[in-house]
Write an enzyme that holds these catalytic residues in place. Structure first.
Site, PDB file in Angstrom:
ATOM      1  N   LYS A  20     -10.558  -3.704 -13.389  1.00 49.35           N
ATOM      2  CA  LYS A  20     -11.224  -2.961 -14.455  1.00 49.35           C
ATOM      3  C   LYS A  20     -11.520  -1.531 -14.034  1.00 49.35           C
ATOM      4  O   LYS A  20     -11.670  -1.285 -12.848  1.00 49.35           O
ATOM      5  CB  LYS A  20     -12.495  -3.679 -14.860  1.00 49.35           C
ATOM      6  N   HIS A  47      -2.795   2.800 -13.458  1.00 45.32           N
ATOM      7  CA  HIS A  47      -2.532   1.476 -14.037  1.00 45.32           C
ATOM      8  C   HIS A  47      -1.335   1.459 -14.976  1.00 45.32           C
ATOM      9  O   HIS A  47      -0.512   0.548 -14.899  1.00 45.32           O
ATOM     10  CB  HIS A  47      -3.759   0.944 -14.767  1.00 45.32           C
ATOM     11  N   SER A 107       0.848  -1.175   0.000  1.00 45.40           N
ATOM     12  CA  SER A 107       0.000   0.000   0.000  1.00 45.40           C
ATOM     13  C   SER A 107       0.890   1.232   0.000  1.00 45.40           C
ATOM     14  O   SER A 107       2.122   1.115   0.018  1.00 45.40           O
ATOM     15  CB  SER A 107      -0.921  -0.007   1.230  1.00 45.40           C
ATOM     16  N   ARG A 108       0.265   2.412  -0.008  1.00 44.35           N
ATOM     17  CA  ARG A 108       1.054   3.649   0.031  1.00 44.35           C
ATOM     18  C   ARG A 108       1.668   3.873   1.399  1.00 44.35           C
ATOM     19  O   ARG A 108       2.546   4.702   1.563  1.00 44.35           O
ATOM     20  CB  ARG A 108       0.183   4.838  -0.358  1.00 44.35           C
TER      21      ARG A 108
END
Length: 171
Positions: A91, A73, A27-28
């Site tokens: 998606k 992405h 994660s960040r």
């Protein structure tokens, strides 16, 4: 790679699959990764990464599931491919087809599998519907099907969910 809400469902599916293991969560921040692991009852052996690069640099990671905002992405999917990671990309896969082409090229040129997170195509119901609709006596020859789906987000979703964060959109 990322702790989006949809990652909870996917992590559960991975955990239940007999031939897969969640090796790491990125994660960040390390705290977000830790909270995700705790909330999802993941093994204490799962490696926690407070930086996406730490995950991509790890030679023990074979594949990456990426539920990041679509605007991120291209960067991270290409880096994942350059680091030899198979990719399951949530998606929509890209903001436009040119970005998707770059992601696919990165996977192909590194001999890696790419899969999008559009489960509808891969769901057993889809195969059953296709089989059902192929009944020429009942339906004739179908030339096109148009459909749509929608989602009414709760106020919590609209305020807090990553896909609706305007600061993560490409300007």
């Amino acid at each position: 790679m990322g702790c989006a809400e949809i990652a909870r469902k996917v992590s559960r599916a991975i955990t239940m699959a007999p031939n897969s293991t969640i090796f790491a969560i990125a994660s960040r921040s390390i705290d977000k990764a830790r909270q995700f692991a705790i909330r999802n009852n993941l093994s204490e052996e799962v490696k926690l990464c407070g930086d996406y690069n730490d995950l991509l640099d790890d030679p023990c990671v074979d594949a990456v599931y990426m539920p990041l905002p679509t605007s991120l992405h291209l960067k991270w999917a290409v880096l994942a491919a350059q680091n030899g990671k198979h990719l399951l990309l949530e998606k929509p896969s890209a903001l436009h087809v040119k970005e998707l082409d770059k992601i696919l090229e990165a996977c192909e040129s590194n001999g890696l599998q790419f899969m999008d997170g559009s489960m509808w195509y891969h769901h057993p119901r889809t195969a059953k519907m296709k089989d059902f609709l192929s009944n020429l006596e009942l339906f004739g020859r179908i030339k096109a099907i148009h459909s749509s789906s929608s989602y009414t987000g709760t106020s919590q979703f609209l305020e807090n969910d990553i896909p609706v964060k305007p600061d993560l959109l490409v300007h």
